[in-house]
Design an enzyme around this catalytic site. Structure first.
Site, mmCIF file in Angstrom:
data_model
loop_
_atom_site.group_PDB
_atom_site.id
_atom_site.type_symbol
_atom_site.label_atom_id
_atom_site.label_comp_id
_atom_site.label_asym_id
_atom_site.label_seq_id
_atom_site.Cartn_x
_atom_site.Cartn_y
_atom_site.Cartn_z
ATOM 1 N N HIS A 16 0.763 -1.314 -0.096
ATOM 2 C CA HIS A 16 0.083 0.112 0.040
ATOM 3 C C HIS A 16 0.870 1.438 0.299
ATOM 4 O O HIS A 16 1.544 1.524 1.017
ATOM 5 C CB HIS A 16 -0.908 0.010 1.230
ATOM 6 C CG HIS A 16 -1.883 1.168 1.297
ATOM 7 N ND1 HIS A 16 -1.875 2.112 2.504
ATOM 8 C CD2 HIS A 16 -2.822 1.375 0.492
ATOM 9 C CE1 HIS A 16 -2.751 2.856 2.306
ATOM 10 N NE2 HIS A 16 -3.342 2.678 1.118
ATOM 11 N N ASP A 46 -1.564 5.735 -5.724
ATOM 12 C CA ASP A 46 -2.750 6.646 -6.521
ATOM 13 C C ASP A 46 -1.751 7.736 -7.332
ATOM 14 O O ASP A 46 -0.576 7.986 -7.209
ATOM 15 C CB ASP A 46 -3.359 7.285 -5.341
ATOM 16 C CG ASP A 46 -3.765 6.401 -4.126
ATOM 17 O OD1 ASP A 46 -4.753 6.050 -4.382
ATOM 18 O OD2 ASP A 46 -3.046 6.438 -3.376
ATOM 19 N N HIS A 59 -1.396 10.173 -2.946
ATOM 20 C CA HIS A 59 -2.818 9.879 -2.550
ATOM 21 C C HIS A 59 -3.494 11.233 -2.543
ATOM 22 O O HIS A 59 -4.599 11.285 -3.014
ATOM 23 C CB HIS A 59 -2.683 9.208 -1.194
ATOM 24 C CG HIS A 59 -3.968 8.926 -0.684
ATOM 25 N ND1 HIS A 59 -4.780 9.795 0.131
ATOM 26 C CD2 HIS A 59 -4.770 7.932 -0.858
ATOM 27 C CE1 HIS A 59 -5.922 9.252 0.470
ATOM 28 N NE2 HIS A 59 -5.962 8.011 -0.008
#
Length: 257
Positions: A16, A46, A59
């Site tokens: 992540h 992201d 992100h």
């Protein structure tokens, strides 16, 4: 029902934002390199686009949390973003840099904003990236636009599609009026629980697999939760705790031998 065959896959630990490492910022080349050095094949990140159309791994839409600056990423040029120093060390990487520096890695990319859709489509074409990525978004409309422009590129389900699947209104459970999924959809990416209720159950995983879909669960940072999910048969665990995830996965595999 989805026409895809029942899926079978070895479970993956998915880093992540590259994982959480000492003295490293999230979503940096150093973090992704650290995860890759541990043997992680899939990274989650992201993207947001700069003022001049370059995709960066980040992100948040602004730099406040990670760099102590109020600027939005879309307000700055790529050259300006290249010079931003992050609070925890490092700099924001361009998506192009990540794919070039880590050729053995595949990328689960969350397209956060509508204005990043066009740059993402151009990126896939310009960098021949289709085989190394899966596109994700909470917004189903964003995913539909990406699928239409990038046929054959893997995507996860959006929030609305996931909810319909959970309710049996998408392939996996016989239901009146069940709608087919686009052929690009290969994964359900879900939290372990939503509003206190379990999302990932044995039935959910079984229906997904019978529909040809992988199940990835985010963001799981406790060993016991990882073990329970692997026992249910999930295909991927998205975690900040990469070393822990790999250890739990190895123990689970040994116990199943």
């Amino acid at each position: 029902m989805n026409s895809q065959p029942e899926v079978t896959a070895d479970p993956e630990i998915i880093a992540h934002r590259g994982g959480r490492w000492p003295d490293m910022s999230e979503n940096t080349l150093d973090a992704f390199r650290a995860a890759a050095a541990m043997g992680v094949r899939w990274m989650e990140t992201d993207v947001h686009v700069s003022a001049d159309g370059v995709l960066f791994a980040a992100h948040d839409s602004d730099l406040q949390r990670i760099a102590g600056r109020a600027d939005s990423i879309v307000e700055l040029t790529a050259a300006e973003l290249d010079d931003v120093e992050l609070i925890a060390g490092g700099r924001l990487p361009r998506l192009e840099t990540l794919l070039g520096e880590l050729p053995g890695v595949e990328w689960n990319i969350d397209v956060k904003a509508a204005h990043s859709i066009g740059p993402m489509i151009r990126f896939v074409h310009n960098h021949d990236a289709a085989a190394r990525i899966r596109l994700a978004s909470f917004d189903t409309a964003t995913l539909r636009r990406l699928r239409a422009a990038l046929p054959g590129v893997r995507t996860s389900t959006g929030r609305a599609e996931t909810a319909l699947f959970a309710l049996g209104r998408l392939p996996g459970l016989p239901a009146h009026g069940a709608a087919p999924l686009a052929p690009e959809v290969d994964a359900l990416q879900v939290p372990e629980r939503f509003k206190g209720l379990p999302v990932v159950t044995a039935d959910f995983v079984d229906r997904a697999h019978r529909s040809g879909l992988l199940v990835h669960v985010w963001t799981v940072n406790e060993a016991e939760s990882m073990r329970s999910l692997l026992e249910l048969g999930v295909d991927g665990i998205v975690t900040d705790r990469v070393e822990m995830g790999l250890e739990v996965l190895a123990r689970t595999r040994r116990s199943g031998e």
